[in-house]
Motif scaffolding. Structure first.
Motif, PDB file in Angstrom:
ATOM      1  N   PRO A 167      -1.169   9.196  -9.195  1.00  0.00           N
ATOM      2  CA  PRO A 167      -0.760   9.442  -7.808  1.00  0.00           C
ATOM      3  C   PRO A 167       0.683   9.008  -7.622  1.00  0.00           C
ATOM      4  CG  PRO A 167      -2.027   7.420  -7.944  1.00  0.00           C
ATOM      5  CD  PRO A 167      -2.040   8.018  -9.318  1.00  0.00           C
ATOM      6  N   SER A 168       1.211   9.249  -6.451  1.00  0.00           N
ATOM      7  CA  SER A 168       2.567   8.788  -6.156  1.00  0.00           C
ATOM      8  C   SER A 168       2.633   7.277  -6.257  1.00  0.00           C
ATOM      9  CB  SER A 168       2.975   9.235  -4.745  1.00  0.00           C
ATOM     10  OG  SER A 168       4.135   8.552  -4.328  1.00  0.00           O
ATOM     11  N   MET A 169       3.770   6.786  -6.745  1.00  0.00           N
ATOM     12  CA  MET A 169       3.917   5.333  -6.891  1.00  0.00           C
ATOM     13  C   MET A 169       3.994   4.629  -5.537  1.00  0.00           C
ATOM     14  SD  MET A 169       7.754   5.408  -8.435  1.00  0.00           S
ATOM     15  CE  MET A 169       8.943   6.620  -7.880  1.00  0.00           C
ATOM     16  N   THR A 170       4.150   5.371  -4.453  1.00  0.00           N
ATOM     17  CA  THR A 170       4.143   4.754  -3.125  1.00  0.00           C
ATOM     18  C   THR A 170       2.798   4.909  -2.426  1.00  0.00           C
ATOM     19  OG1 THR A 170       5.065   6.760  -2.143  1.00  0.00           O
ATOM     20  CG2 THR A 170       6.627   5.056  -2.818  1.00  0.00           C
ATOM     21  N   ALA A 171       1.824   5.524  -3.095  1.00  0.00           N
ATOM     22  CA  ALA A 171       0.488   5.637  -2.497  1.00  0.00           C
ATOM     23  C   ALA A 171      -0.247   4.313  -2.622  1.00  0.00           C
ATOM     24  CB  ALA A 171      -0.304   6.744  -3.197  1.00  0.00           C
ATOM     25  N   ASP A 172      -1.050   4.003  -1.617  1.00  0.00           N
ATOM     26  CA  ASP A 172      -1.933   2.830  -1.634  1.00  0.00           C
ATOM     27  C   ASP A 172      -1.182   1.499  -1.657  1.00  0.00           C
ATOM     28  OD1 ASP A 172      -4.316   4.422  -1.725  1.00  0.00           O
ATOM     29  OD2 ASP A 172      -3.923   4.763  -3.856  1.00  0.00           O
ATOM     30  N   LEU A 173       0.041   1.465  -1.161  1.00  0.00           N
ATOM     31  CA  LEU A 173       0.751   0.188  -1.072  1.00  0.00           C
ATOM     32  C   LEU A 173       0.115  -0.674   0.018  1.00  0.00           C
ATOM     33  CD1 LEU A 173       4.422   1.435  -1.425  1.00  0.00           C
ATOM     34  CD2 LEU A 173       3.157   0.053  -3.086  1.00  0.00           C
ATOM     35  N   ALA A 174      -0.161  -1.922  -0.317  1.00  0.00           N
ATOM     36  CA  ALA A 174      -0.914  -2.785   0.593  1.00  0.00           C
ATOM     37  C   ALA A 174      -0.193  -3.008   1.914  1.00  0.00           C
ATOM     38  CB  ALA A 174      -1.205  -4.125  -0.078  1.00  0.00           C
ATOM     39  N   LEU A 175       1.120  -3.164   1.861  1.00  0.00           N
ATOM     40  CA  LEU A 175       1.859  -3.493   3.081  1.00  0.00           C
ATOM     41  C   LEU A 175       2.139  -2.274   3.946  1.00  0.00           C
ATOM     42  CD1 LEU A 175       4.409  -6.213   1.933  1.00  0.00           C
ATOM     43  CD2 LEU A 175       2.168  -6.491   2.982  1.00  0.00           C
ATOM     44  N   ALA A 176       1.668  -1.104   3.507  1.00  0.00           N
ATOM     45  CA  ALA A 176       1.891   0.095   4.320  1.00  0.00           C
ATOM     46  C   ALA A 176       1.080   0.063   5.606  1.00  0.00           C
ATOM     47  CB  ALA A 176       1.536   1.345   3.516  1.00  0.00           C
ATOM     48  N   GLU A 177       0.016  -0.748   5.627  1.00  0.00           N
ATOM     49  CA  GLU A 177      -0.790  -0.887   6.836  1.00  0.00           C
ATOM     50  C   GLU A 177      -0.425  -2.203   7.517  1.00  0.00           C
ATOM     51  OE1 GLU A 177      -4.970  -0.076   6.508  1.00  0.00           O
ATOM     52  OE2 GLU A 177      -4.665   0.973   4.618  1.00  0.00           O
ATOM     53  N   PRO A 178       0.205  -2.153   8.676  1.00  0.00           N
ATOM     54  CA  PRO A 178       0.669  -3.373   9.347  1.00  0.00           C
ATOM     55  C   PRO A 178      -0.490  -4.135   9.965  1.00  0.00           C
ATOM     56  CG  PRO A 178       1.053  -1.469  10.737  1.00  0.00           C
ATOM     57  CD  PRO A 178       0.532  -0.935   9.430  1.00  0.00           C
ATOM     58  N   PRO A 179      -0.258  -5.403  10.349  1.00  0.00           N
ATOM     59  CA  PRO A 179      -1.296  -6.172  11.054  1.00  0.00           C
ATOM     60  C   PRO A 179      -1.765  -5.449  12.307  1.00  0.00           C
ATOM     61  CG  PRO A 179       0.505  -7.597  10.386  1.00  0.00           C
ATOM     62  CD  PRO A 179       0.952  -6.198  10.102  1.00  0.00           C
ATOM     63  N   ALA A 180      -3.054  -5.640  12.604  1.00  0.00           N
ATOM     64  CA  ALA A 180      -3.655  -4.919  13.730  1.00  0.00           C
ATOM     65  C   ALA A 180      -3.091  -5.371  15.069  1.00  0.00           C
ATOM     66  CB  ALA A 180      -5.172  -5.112  13.702  1.00  0.00           C
ATOM     67  N   ARG A 181      -2.615  -6.609  15.144  1.00  0.00           N
ATOM     68  CA  ARG A 181      -2.124  -7.135  16.419  1.00  0.00           C
ATOM     69  C   ARG A 181      -1.318  -8.383  16.138  1.00  0.00           C
ATOM     70  NH1 ARG A 181      -7.805  -9.131  16.713  1.00  0.00           N
ATOM     71  NH2 ARG A 181      -7.755 -11.404  16.705  1.00  0.00           N
ATOM     72  N   ASP A 182      -0.737  -8.963  17.183  1.00  0.00           N
ATOM     73  CA  ASP A 182      -0.108 -10.272  17.049  1.00  0.00           C
ATOM     74  C   ASP A 182      -1.194 -11.327  16.874  1.00  0.00           C
ATOM     75  OD1 ASP A 182       2.433  -9.378  17.192  1.00  0.00           O
ATOM     76  OD2 ASP A 182       2.793  -9.984  19.267  1.00  0.00           O
ATOM     77  N   TRP A 183      -0.895 -12.325  16.086  1.00  0.00           N
ATOM     78  CA  TRP A 183      -1.878 -13.381  15.829  1.00  0.00           C
ATOM     79  C   TRP A 183      -1.303 -14.701  16.317  1.00  0.00           C
ATOM     80  CZ3 TRP A 183      -6.681 -12.284  13.868  1.00  0.00           C
ATOM     81  CH2 TRP A 183      -6.868 -10.955  13.453  1.00  0.00           C
ATOM     82  N   VAL A 184      -1.734 -15.098  17.505  1.00  0.00           N
ATOM     83  CA  VAL A 184      -1.270 -16.347  18.112  1.00  0.00           C
ATOM     84  C   VAL A 184      -1.965 -17.510  17.420  1.00  0.00           C
ATOM     85  CG1 VAL A 184      -1.097 -17.679  20.230  1.00  0.00           C
ATOM     86  CG2 VAL A 184      -0.923 -15.175  20.305  1.00  0.00           C
ATOM     87  N   THR A 185      -1.196 -18.467  16.959  1.00  0.00           N
ATOM     88  CA  THR A 185      -1.753 -19.562  16.159  1.00  0.00           C
ATOM     89  C   THR A 185      -1.378 -20.917  16.733  1.00  0.00           C
ATOM     90  OG1 THR A 185       0.182 -19.530  14.702  1.00  0.00           O
ATOM     91  CG2 THR A 185      -1.721 -18.207  14.042  1.00  0.00           C
ATOM     92  N   ALA A 186      -2.178 -21.900  16.349  1.00  0.00           N
ATOM     93  CA  ALA A 186      -1.892 -23.281  16.725  1.00  0.00           C
ATOM     94  C   ALA A 186      -0.832 -23.876  15.811  1.00  0.00           C
ATOM     95  CB  ALA A 186      -3.169 -24.112  16.681  1.00  0.00           C
ATOM     96  N   PHE A 187      -0.963 -23.617  14.503  1.00  0.00           N
ATOM     97  CA  PHE A 187       0.054 -24.058  13.560  1.00  0.00           C
ATOM     98  C   PHE A 187       1.277 -23.156  13.654  1.00  0.00           C
ATOM     99  CE2 PHE A 187      -3.527 -26.110  11.373  1.00  0.00           C
ATOM    100  CZ  PHE A 187      -2.953 -27.328  11.009  1.00  0.00           C
ATOM    101  N   ASP A 188       2.422 -23.720  13.333  1.00  0.00           N
ATOM    102  CA  ASP A 188       3.653 -22.948  13.287  1.00  0.00           C
ATOM    103  C   ASP A 188       3.799 -22.389  11.872  1.00  0.00           C
ATOM    104  OD1 ASP A 188       6.130 -21.863  13.376  1.00  0.00           O
ATOM    105  OD2 ASP A 188       7.208 -23.719  13.784  1.00  0.00           O
ATOM    106  N   PHE A 189       3.436 -21.126  11.699  1.00  0.00           N
ATOM    107  CA  PHE A 189       3.559 -20.482  10.401  1.00  0.00           C
ATOM    108  C   PHE A 189       4.888 -19.753  10.243  1.00  0.00           C
ATOM    109  CE2 PHE A 189      -1.062 -20.730  10.970  1.00  0.00           C
ATOM    110  CZ  PHE A 189      -1.427 -21.310   9.767  1.00  0.00           C
ATOM    111  N   GLY A 190       5.714 -19.818  11.270  1.00  0.00           N
ATOM    112  CA  GLY A 190       6.958 -19.058  11.218  1.00  0.00           C
ATOM    113  C   GLY A 190       8.175 -19.895  10.965  1.00  0.00           C
ATOM    114  N   GLN A 191       7.983 -21.134  10.489  1.00  0.00           N
ATOM    115  CA  GLN A 191       9.100 -22.024  10.214  1.00  0.00           C
ATOM    116  C   GLN A 191      10.045 -22.107  11.413  1.00  0.00           C
ATOM    117  OE1 GLN A 191      10.568 -20.264   6.512  1.00  0.00           O
ATOM    118  NE2 GLN A 191       9.611 -21.909   5.379  1.00  0.00           N
ATOM    119  N   GLY A 192       9.428 -22.394  12.565  1.00  0.00           N
ATOM    120  CA  GLY A 192      10.215 -22.565  13.779  1.00  0.00           C
ATOM    121  C   GLY A 192      10.301 -21.330  14.641  1.00  0.00           C
ATOM    122  N   GLU A 193       9.817 -20.182  14.106  1.00  0.00           N
ATOM    123  CA  GLU A 193       9.845 -18.966  14.904  1.00  0.00           C
ATOM    124  C   GLU A 193       8.634 -18.943  15.836  1.00  0.00           C
ATOM    125  OE1 GLU A 193       9.876 -15.897  12.016  1.00  0.00           O
ATOM    126  OE2 GLU A 193      11.718 -16.583  11.073  1.00  0.00           O
TER     127      GLU A 193
END
Length: 970
Positions: free
Chosen positions: A525-551
Motif C-alpha cells: 500500500p502507499s507508505m502514507t496509508a495507515d499512519l497512526a497520527l493521521a487520526e487526531p484526538p477525539a476532543r480536548d482532554w482536560v487534565t489535573a496534571f500538567d502534561f504540557g510542560q507549562g502549557e
C-alpha cells in the motif's frame, strides 16, 4: 471490511484449539509495533507448538484470512502489524531447545529473546561462544523477528547479518504444511508427510526455474554492499551460492512462510576487549575516518551525535552519560583479541594514525566492563532518546522513523551523509543521525509532520527523494529493519522491473493466495496509508496534571504525553533496569508499559469501545497490573510515565463513582493514621485479634499480607527527642513523612541524629506529600494536601528539604510541581532531596559517619527514588560512607504502595519480588538489608518472616551515631 474479518476470525476460533484473543483491548495492543503505523488485527493468536501453528494457518487458509507473524513487536518499518490474524510467538514459543557447543549451534523457537539466547549460550559454554546478531533491541527482540528482518546489530562489522548465522529453518506454509529450509534446499519437515514432500519438491522446482530466469538480475543487483537488506535475498539461490533456501528466506519479513524453529550458528567470544571512544566535530567528519578504522579489524564501529547525548543528560541527569572525549559526535570502536596488551597496542596505533589524518578531536580508551556497558547503553537507547530531542531553549522536537535504516558502502558513508544533510535542509527538516558507521548503515529519525495531510504528503516526497539519493550512492533503502510498510513502495526506485517481478514470483511460489503479511515487499500500500497520527484526538482532554510542560492543561498535552510511547518495547525486557515488573512477571503484552500506552492512545483517539474515554473499562483493565513504580519514567528512553498516566485516568474514571475499598483505606491513609496515632494500642490489638481478616477485607486489603504496628504520638516524640517544628535558622529541613511517623519512628530519630551530626536541622512532622491520593487517582485531595505543604515549606530559603521516605521525596520532587504548577511548588520541589542524596552531599562537604559501617549490605532501592532522583542514589551514598560490597536487589519489591496490599494483586506482588529482592535475600541471608522505602521494608518482612523493625533498616539507621538513643542499626 472489518465485519468480514470478524466473521473469518470467528470461524477460525471455532475450528482450532489455539488460544485466540478477540477482545477490543488485545486488538488495540497489537495494532502497533515500533513504526509509524496502526493496523488493527481481527484477533491475536498465541500458539504453543509448531503443530498449533500448522493448525492455525490451515484454518486461516481455508477461509482466506491473512496472517502476520510477530515476535517482540519492535519493527520500525511496520512489518509486525496486519489486518487479519496476528500470531504472537513471544508468549509461549520462546524456548531455547538445544545448545551444542561441539557443533557450535543452537536450536531455538521463534519467540526466544536474543539477549536471553546469548546469555544462555554464554552460561553453557563458559563464555566462549555467543549468538552474534546484537541489535540495540536485543533485550526484547526475538530470534523470529531477527530472521524476518535479517537483523544485524552493533557487531555486524565482525559478524555480519542474521542470514550469515542461520543453518536451517523449520517453517509452516500459508496452508499449514510444514517444510524445512537449509543451506542446500527445501524438504518436508516430516519425511512421512506425503503432502509436505510434494509441496517441497514443487517449490524447489519453481525456485530453480525462477533462478534460471533471473541469473543476471540476482548477480548484478543483489548483495552489492554488506548491508543490502531491501527486497528478498534471492542471490542465495544462485548455483555458486549453493541454492541456500534458508538464507534466501531470511529477511522475507514473514511474507513467504512462518518460522517455528531455527537452527543457528554460534561464534567465538574474544577474551579481551577495549572500547575506543573517538570524538569528532560532526558525524560527517567521523564517517570519513571509518575506512581507516576498518583496517584495524574492529568488532564494532558505532556512531552517535551530540543531540542524543544532550537529550539523555537532560532527561536522566548530567551523570547519566559517562565522561566522553571532546567533540560533538563520537565513534564507539570495539577492539578485541586474545590478550589485553595486544588489543591496547592496536588501539594506540589506531589513535596515532587517526591523529595524523587530522579529523580526530579527542579519544578515550575504556577497558572496564561496567563503564563500557554504560557507554553502549547511550548508543542502544538511540531510537528512544532521539525521538524527543531536547533543545537548548527547553523546547522538544519530536522525530519519527520512516528513513531510519538506509545503508551505503562504508567508504561512501561520509559523502552520503553530507548530501543527506543538504536534502534535509532543502525540505526544512531535522534529522538525528546515529548507527552502524562501520557497516555504512545509518539510523536517522526525522521530524516529519505525520498529523496533517500536508505533512504526510511532504514526508512522501522526501522519502522518494531520499530513496533516489541513497541509490545514487550505490546504497540500499534498508540495511537492517526491512522494508515493511515504510519502504516497500520505494523498492522500484532501487531495483529493475525484472527484479521486482522476480520478487513477486518468489512470494507467490511460497504463498499463492498472498495471505502471509500482505503488502510487505510485494504489492505494498502507499507508505502514507495507515499512519497512526493521521487520526487526531477525539476532543480536548482536560487534565489535573500538567502534561504540557507549562502549557494549557486542556490543549494537546495529555495526548502528546501518551504518544511518547513509540513502541520500541524496552518495557518488555526481562533484564536491566526495573521496568516493567508486571510484564516480567506475566510475560503478557497486556501487562507491558507499551500496551498500556497504546490503549490510552486509542482512548484519546476515541475509537470503538474506547470511545467511552475516561469511563472505558478496557483502559481500567490494562492499567490494573501497573504497580505505579515509576520505573518507566526513567528506564523508558522516551520518558513514558505510566504511573502519572494511571493516576490521571483513575481520577477521571472514578469521578462521582464508588471506588475500590482500598482507595479509601490506603488512599486516605494519612488521615486514618492521624487517628490511629491517638489510638495505636487499640488499633494494634484489633489487628492482632481473630477479627483481623474481617477488618482487612472491609478495607479492601488482603489478610495474607503482614501489617506493621501503629506508633503512638508519644513513641514518635520519644524517638525524635524534640517536639515538632524547629528553627527556621536551621541549615536543613527534615520532613518526617506519614509512613515514618506511623510505622518507623526509630528511623526518624536516626535520621535526625545523622543530619545534626553535620548541620542543624529543622524537624517537620506536619506536612504531607499527598502520595497516597496521587497513586489512587484522588487528585483533588492530593492538590489540597500539597498546597498546604507548599505553604509550609516555601519559606524564602534555599535550604535542602530532606525527606526520609523516598516515595514521599519523589512525590514532592515530581508530582508536586506537575499537579500544582505554581512557582512556589517548583521552588519547593527544587529543594527536595532523598535521604540518600543528603548523605552523599554531606560526605562531599567533608562529613563522615561516626559509627563503623558494615563491609557488606543488601540494598533494595525504592523504585520512586530510582526513577525520580537517580538509579545510583543508594549505591552512591553507600560507597561514599565506605561500604565496600553492595548487593543491589535490582527491581521492584512488588508491594508498590497499595498494590501489594490488595487481594487481587497479592500473588503478582510476590512474583515481582522474585525478580530481584527475594533472590538477593537468599544469596546473603546474614547481610544487613537496607530498605529506605516503607513498601520495600514490608516486603522484606513478608519474605523473611521476620516482623521486628530491625528485619530491614533505613540508611539513617546504618549511620546512626547513637545506638543508646534508640538506633537500630543492622
Amino acid at each position: 471490511m472489518a465485519d468480514v474479518v470478524d466473521r473469518l476470525v470467528a470461524h477460525v476460533a471455532r475450528s482450532c484449539a489455539v488460544e485466540i484473543d478477540v477482545t477490543s483491548r488485545a486488538r488495540v495492543e497489537y495494532s502497533y509495533d515500533a513504526s509509524n503505523y496502526r493496523v488493527a488485527p481481527g484477533a491475536v493468536a498465541f500458539p504453543r507448538s509448531p503443530d498449533e501453528v500448522s493448525e492455525l494457518l490451515a484454518s486461516c487458509h481455508r477461509v482466506g484470512l491473512a496472517v502476520t507473524a510477530r515476535g517482540g513487536g519492535t519493527s520500525m518499518a511496520g512489518n509486525a502489524v496486519g489486518r487479519g490474524m496476528v500470531v504472537d510467538f513471544s508468549r509461549y514459543m520462546n524456548r531455547i531447545v538445544r545448545i551444542d557447543e561441539a557443533s557450535r549451534s543452537a536450536v531455538v523457537e521463534p519467540g526466544a529473546v536474543l539477549s536471553v539466547l546469548s546469555q544462555e549460550v554464554s552460561a553453557q559454554t563458559g563464555g566462549r561462544l555467543t549468538f552474534a546478531p546484537d541489535p540495540s533491541s536485543s533485550s526484547r527482540a526475538t530470534v523470529g523477528g531477527s530472521v524476518a528482518n535479517d537483523a544485524c546489530g552493533n557487531h555486524s562489522v565482525r559478524h555480519g547479518r542474521t542470514s550469515d548465522h542461520v543453518l536451517s529453518l523449520d517453517l509452516v506454509l500459508a496452508d499449514g504444511v510444514r517444510v524445512t529450509a537449509d543451506r542446500s534446499g527445501l524438504a518436508a519437515t516430516d519425511a512421512d508427510d506425503a503432502v509436505a514432500v510434494e509441496r517441497a519438491e514443487q517449490i524447489t522446482h519453481q525456485l530453480e526455474q525462477l533462478t534460471r530466469d533471473h541469473l543476471g538480475e540476482f548477480r548484478l543487483e543483489l548483495d552489492r554492499i554488506p548491508r543490502q537488506v531491501s527486497g528478498f535475498h534471492l542471490s542465495h539461490l544462485l548455483p555458486e551460492r549453493g541454492f541456500d533456501v534458508a538464507r534466501a528466506l531470511v529477511g522475507s519479513e514473514g511474507a513467504c512462510a512462518v518460522v517455528v524453529s531455527a537452527t543457528v550458528a554460534l561464534v567465538d567470544v574474544a577474551p579481551s576487549a577495549l572500547l575506543m571512544v573517538l570524538g569528532y566535530h560532526d558525524v560527517v567528519e567521523a564517517a570519513r575516518d571509518v575506512p581507516t578504522i576498518l583496517r584495524y579489524s574492529p568488532a564494532a564501529v558505532e556512531g552517535i551525535d551530540v543531540t542524543i547525548v544532550e537529550t539523555m543528560r537532560a532527561r536522566r541527569g548530567p551523570d547519566s552519560v559517562a565522561a566522553l572525549p571532546d567533540g560533538r559526535a563520537w565513534l564507539f570502536v570495539d577492539l578485541d583479541g586474545e590478550n589485553s596488551e595486544a588489543v591496547a597496542a592496536r588501539g594506540g596505533e589506531l589513535i596515532a594514525e587517526l591523529g595524523e589524518l587530522g579529523r580526530l578531536v579527542d579519544s578515550l580508551g575504556v577497558s572496564d566492563a561496567d563503564a563500557r556497558k554504560g557507554l553502549w547503553r547511550v548508543r542502544e537507547d538511540g531510537a528512544g532518546l532521539s525521538s524527543r530531542i531536547a533543545r537548548d531553549d527547553g523546547s522538544v522536537v519530536t522525530t519519527w522513523p520512516g528513513w531510519e535504516d538506509s545503508a551505503v558502502a562504508p567508504e561512501r558513508l561520509a559523502d552520503y551523509l553530507s548530501d543527506f544533510r543538504l536534502l534535509l535542509q532543502q525540505f526544512g527538516l531535522v534529522g538525528v543521525m546515529y548507527g552502524h558507521f562501520g557497516a555504512g548503515c545509518m539510523h536517522i529519525r526525522i521530524n516529519f509532520d505525520l498529523a496533517s495531510e500536508q505533512g504526510r504528503s511532504e514526508m512522501a516526497r522526501f522519502l522518494r527523494a531520499a530513496a533516489r539519493l541513497v541509490v545514487a550512492h550505490g546504497g540500499t533503502l534498508s540495511g537492517e529493519h526491512g522494508d515493511g510498510r515504510a519502504r516497500s513502495e520505494l523498492l522500484s526506485e532501487m531495483y529493475s522491473p525484472a527484479l521486482m517481478a522476480a520478487f513477486g514470483t518468489f512470494k507467490r511460489i511460497f504463498d499463492p493466495e498472498q495471505l502471509l503479511n500482505p503488502g510487505v515487499i510485494v504489492n505494498p500500500p502507499s507508505m502514507t496509508a495507515d499512519l497512526a497520527l493521521a487520526e487526531p484526538p477525539a476532543r480536548d482532554w482536560v487534565t489535573a496534571f500538567d502534561f504540557g510542560q507549562g502549557e494549557s492543561r486542556s490543549a494537546g498535552g495529555f495526548p502528546e504525553a501518551l504518544h511518547r510511547c513509540i513502541g520500541i518495547g524496552r518495557c518488555r525486557s526481562h533484564s536491566g533496569g526495573v521496568m516493567c515488573p508486571s510484564f516480567r512477571a506475566t510475560g503478557a503484552e497486556k501487562d507491558s508499559t507499551r500496551a498500556r500506552a497504546r490503549v490510552l492512545q486509542e482512548m484519546v483517539r476515541g475509537t470503538g469501545n474506547l470511545a467511552d474515554g475516561w469511563r472505558a473499562e478496557e483502559v481500567l483493565e490494562v492499567l490494573d497490573l501497573c504497580l505505579s513504580c515509576k520505573a518507566c519514567s526513567s528506564d523508558c528512553p522516551t520518558g513514558v510515565d505510566m504511573a502519572t498516566y494511571k493516576a490521571e485516568f483513575l481520577h477521571h474514571h472514578y469521578a462521582g463513582r464508588r471506588r475500590p475499598l482500598s482507595h479509601y483505606s490506603l488512599g486516605w491513609l494519612p488521615v486514618l493514621l492521624s487517628a490511629t496515632s491517638r489510638l495505636s494500642r487499640i488499633a494494634n490489638a484489633v489487628l492482632s485479634s481473630p477479627v483481623r481478616p474481617l477488618v482487612l477485607r472491609l478495607g479492601g486489603l488482603t489478610p495474607q499480607r503482614s501489617l506493621p504496628h501503629f506508633t503512638s504520638r508519644r513513641a514518635l516524640r520519644s524517638a525524635l527527642g524534640a517536639p515538632s517544628g524547629g528553627s527556621e535558622a536551621a541549615d536543613v529541613v527534615l520532613v518526617v513523612d506519614t509512613f515514618t511517623k506511623a510505622f518507623r519512628p526509630e528511623v526518624a530519630g536516626a535520621a535526625r541524629r545523622v543530619l545534626e551530626s553535620h548541620r542543624s536541622a529543622e524537624i517537620r512532622t506536619d506536612v504531607c506529600c499527598g502520595l497516597t491520593w496521587v497513586s489512587t487517582g484522588q487528585l483533588a485531595m492530593a492538590r489540597k494536601r500539597m498546597s498546604r505543604t507548599v505553604a509550609a515549606l516555601d519559606d524564602g530559603s534555599d535550604r535542602p528539604v530532606v525527606v526520609i521516605e523516598p516515595s514521599c521525596a519523589a512525590a514532592l520532587r515530581k508530582d508536586l510541581p506537575e499537579l500544582l504548577g505554581s512557582d512556589a511548588a517548583h521552588r519547593v520541589a527544587g529543594r527536595v532531596r532523598s535521604f540518600a542524596q543528603q548523605v552523599s552531599a554531606q560526605v562531599a562537604e567533608g562529613w563522615l559517619p561516626r559509627t563503623p559501617v558494615p563491609p557488606e549490605v543488601t540494598v533494595q532501592t525504592h523504585c520512586h527514588e530510582y526513577a525520580v532522583f537517580d538509579a545510583q542514589t543508594q549505591r552512591g551514598a553507600l560507597r561514599a560512607v565506605g561500604v565496600s560490597t553492595i548487593r543491589e536487589a535490582t527491581g521492584c519489591c512488588g508491594v508498590a504502595g497499595n498494590f501489594g496490599f490488595e487481594p487481587q494483586h497479592y500473588d503478582l506482588s510476590m512474583w515481582v519480588a522474585e525478580q530481584g529482592l527475594a533472590p538477593a535475600l537468599r544469596a546473603a541471608p546474614d547481610a544487613p538489608v537496607l530498605t529506605d522505602g516503607f513498601s520495600c521494608h514490608m516486603q522484606v518482612r513478608q519474605l523473611t518472616g521476620r516482623h521486628a523493625p530491625s528485619a530491614s533498616a533505613h540508611l539513617a539507621q546504618l549511620l546512626d551515631p547513637a545506638d543508646d538513643h534508640g538506633g537500630t542499626r543492622p
